[in-house]
Design an enzyme around this catalytic site. Structure first.
Site, PDB file in Angstrom:
ATOM      1  N   SER A 113      -5.091   5.318  -4.580  1.00  0.00           N
ATOM      2  CA  SER A 113      -5.141   6.672  -4.741  1.00  0.00           C
ATOM      3  C   SER A 113      -4.818   6.837  -6.277  1.00  0.00           C
ATOM      4  CB  SER A 113      -3.894   7.340  -3.897  1.00  0.00           C
ATOM      5  OG  SER A 113      -3.590   8.384  -4.277  1.00  0.00           O
ATOM      6  N   GLY A 143      -7.321   3.736   3.130  1.00  0.00           N
ATOM      7  CA  GLY A 143      -7.336   2.575   1.994  1.00  0.00           C
ATOM      8  C   GLY A 143      -8.701   2.991   1.135  1.00  0.00           C
ATOM      9  N   ASN A 174      -3.542   9.719  -7.003  1.00  0.00           N
ATOM     10  CA  ASN A 174      -2.563  10.459  -7.028  1.00  0.00           C
ATOM     11  C   ASN A 174      -1.192   9.693  -7.027  1.00  0.00           C
ATOM     12  OD1 ASN A 174      -3.534  13.253  -6.968  1.00  0.00           O
ATOM     13  ND2 ASN A 174      -4.440  12.525  -5.011  1.00  0.00           N
ATOM     14  N   ASP A 189       0.886  -1.179  -0.004  1.00  0.00           N
ATOM     15  CA  ASP A 189      -0.109   0.128   0.154  1.00  0.00           C
ATOM     16  C   ASP A 189       0.942   1.258  -0.047  1.00  0.00           C
ATOM     17  OD1 ASP A 189      -2.190   1.498   0.500  1.00  0.00           O
ATOM     18  OD2 ASP A 189      -1.775   1.914   2.338  1.00  0.00           O
ATOM     19  N   ARG A 210     -11.604   8.141  -2.844  1.00  0.00           N
ATOM     20  CA  ARG A 210     -11.916   9.429  -2.227  1.00  0.00           C
ATOM     21  C   ARG A 210     -13.429   9.727  -2.304  1.00  0.00           C
ATOM     22  NH1 ARG A 210      -9.756  13.394  -6.918  1.00  0.00           N
ATOM     23  NH2 ARG A 210      -8.005  11.744  -6.435  1.00  0.00           N
ATOM     24  N   ASP A 243      -0.054   5.107   0.808  1.00  0.00           N
ATOM     25  CA  ASP A 243      -0.419   6.233   1.704  1.00  0.00           C
ATOM     26  C   ASP A 243      -0.329   5.404   3.190  1.00  0.00           C
ATOM     27  OD1 ASP A 243      -0.869   8.479  -0.024  1.00  0.00           O
ATOM     28  OD2 ASP A 243      -2.737   7.277  -0.359  1.00  0.00           O
ATOM     29  N   ASP A 294      -1.562  -0.682   6.060  1.00  0.00           N
ATOM     30  CA  ASP A 294      -2.028   0.129   7.325  1.00  0.00           C
ATOM     31  C   ASP A 294      -3.431   0.224   7.533  1.00  0.00           C
ATOM     32  OD1 ASP A 294      -2.320   2.183   5.277  1.00  0.00           O
ATOM     33  OD2 ASP A 294      -2.462   3.697   6.739  1.00  0.00           O
TER      34      ASP A 294
HETATM   35  C1  BG6 Z   1      -5.767   5.788  -0.143  1.00  0.00           C
HETATM   36  C2  BG6 Z   1      -5.788   6.444   1.156  1.00  0.00           C
HETATM   37  O1  BG6 Z   1      -4.606   5.285  -0.220  1.00  0.00           O
HETATM   38  O2  BG6 Z   1      -6.157   6.249  -1.307  1.00  0.00           O
HETATM   39  C3  BG6 Z   1      -7.375   6.911   1.435  1.00  0.00           C
HETATM   40  O3  BG6 Z   1      -5.683   5.654   2.220  1.00  0.00           O
HETATM   41  C4  BG6 Z   1      -7.575   7.782   0.081  1.00  0.00           C
HETATM   42  O4  BG6 Z   1      -7.234   7.867   2.479  1.00  0.00           O
HETATM   43  C5  BG6 Z   1      -7.461   7.060  -1.223  1.00  0.00           C
HETATM   44  O5  BG6 Z   1      -8.987   8.433   0.188  1.00  0.00           O
HETATM   45  C6  BG6 Z   1      -7.786   7.756  -2.373  1.00  0.00           C
HETATM   46  O6  BG6 Z   1      -6.967   8.737  -2.750  1.00  0.00           O
HETATM   47  P1  BG6 Z   1      -6.594   9.767  -3.680  1.00  0.00           P
HETATM   48  O7  BG6 Z   1      -5.485  10.240  -3.709  1.00  0.00           O
HETATM   49  O8  BG6 Z   1      -7.266   9.336  -4.891  1.00  0.00           O
HETATM   50  O9  BG6 Z   1      -7.759  10.768  -3.235  1.00  0.00           O
HETATM   51 MG    MG Z   2      -2.656   3.245   3.546  1.00  0.00          MG
END
Ligand code: BG6
Ligand code: MG
Length: 211
Positions: free
Chosen positions: A117, A46, A119, A9, A49, A11, A171
Site C-alpha cells: 500500500s 496484497g 497509504n 503485512d 491498486r 492491511d 493474510d
Molecule cells: C495491500 C492491500 O496491502 O495494498 C490491497 O491488501 C491493496 O488490497 C494494496 O490494493 C495497495 O494499496 P493502496 O492503499 O496503495 O491502494
Molecule cells: Mg493484507
C-alpha cells in the site's frame, strides 16, 4: 522456527483496513455493473491498486475503458478509501497486536512493515503504530507488488538482515507466495490459511510469540 526479524503485512494483519478496501472497490464495481463480493475481494489482498482494478475488470462486459478512464477509476477508488481512513485512530489497533509488537521488541526481534500500500505511512500515523517498527517497506518503495518478493526483500534490506532470518505474517495468498519467493519464513492469518502454503498458521497475532 528460527528468525531474527518479523515483517508484518499491514492491511488485514495489523489493521482491518481490508474492509475499507472492499467497500471502496465495491462502489466502483457497482458503477460498472460488475459482480463483486467478499470472495472476489480475497483475490485483491496484497495485490497493488492498478493490478486489483485489472482483476475486477475481468468480469466487465461493457464497452472498452480508455487508460484515462482507468486512471480516473483508480484515483476515485483511492479517494473513497482515504475518506474511510480519516476516521481511523489508535483504537483501531487491537491490544493483541500492540502487546505482541511490544513483546517481540523486548525479546530483541527487529520489526518491519511490508505492505503493497501507498497509504501505509498515513495509516501508521493515524493509528500511532509507526513507533513499533525499525523499518517500513511499502508501495512507495517498489515497482512490483506481491506476489513479487520485492517489498519483503526491501524490508530485509532496510533491517540489514538476511531473508532466511525473516518471518513474514500475511493474510493474503499473494503475500505468502511473495514470502516464499523471498526465501523467508511465513505465517498465515485469516484467509491465507486456507491454501496451506505458509509454514505456519496462526489464529491471532500473539500466536507468533510461541512459533
Ligand atoms: C495491500 C492491500 O496491502 O495494498 C490491497 O491488501 C491493496 O488490497 C494494496 O490494493 C495497495 O494499496 P493502496 O492503499 O496503495 O491502494
Ligand atoms: Mg493484507
Amino acid at each position: 522456527m528460527e528468525f531474527k526479524a518479523v515483517i508484518f503485512d499491514l492491511d488485514g494483519v495489523l489493521v482491518f483496513t481490508d474492509k475499507y478496501h472492499f467497500l471502496a472497490w465495491k462502489k466502483i464495481a457497482d458503477e460498472l455493473d460488475i459482480p463483486f463480493d467478499e470472495k472476489d475481494n480475497d483475490r485483491l489482498r496484497g495485490v497493488g491498486r492498478a493490478e486489483s482494478l485489472d482483476i475486477i475488470l475481468e468480469k466487465y462486459t461493457g464497452e472498452e475503458l480508455s487508460s484515462e478512464k482507468k486512471a480516473e477509476l483508480l484515483e476515485r477508488k483511492n479517494d473513497i478509501y482515504k475518506e474511510q481512513l480519516k476516521n481511523m485512530s489508535p483504537s483501531d489497533v487491537t491490544d493483541d497486536v500492540r502487546n505482541t509488537l511490544k513483546k517481540l521488541h523486548e525479546r530483541g526481534y527487529l520489526l518491519s512493515v511490508g505492505s503493497s500500500s501507498k497509504n501505509t505511512a498515513y495509516i501508521l500515523e493515524r493509528t500511532d503504530l509507526g513507533k513499533y517498527f525499525d523499518a517500513v517497506a511499502d508501495g512507495t518503495h517498489i515497482t512490483r507488488t506481491k506476489p513479487d518478493p520485492e517489498v519483503f526483500l526491501k524490508a530485509a534490506e532496510f533491517l540489514k538482515v538476511e531473508p532466511e532470518d525473516c518471518l513474514v505474517i500475511e493474510d493474503a495468498d499473494a503475500g505468502i507466495e511473495a514470502a516464499i519467493a523471498a526465501g523467508m519464513h511465513s505465517a498465515a492469518i485469516g484467509p491465507a490459511r486456507q491454501r496451506g502454503r505458509a509454514e505456519a498458521c496462526i489464529g491471532k497475532i500473539s500466536d507468533i510469540l510461541s512459533l
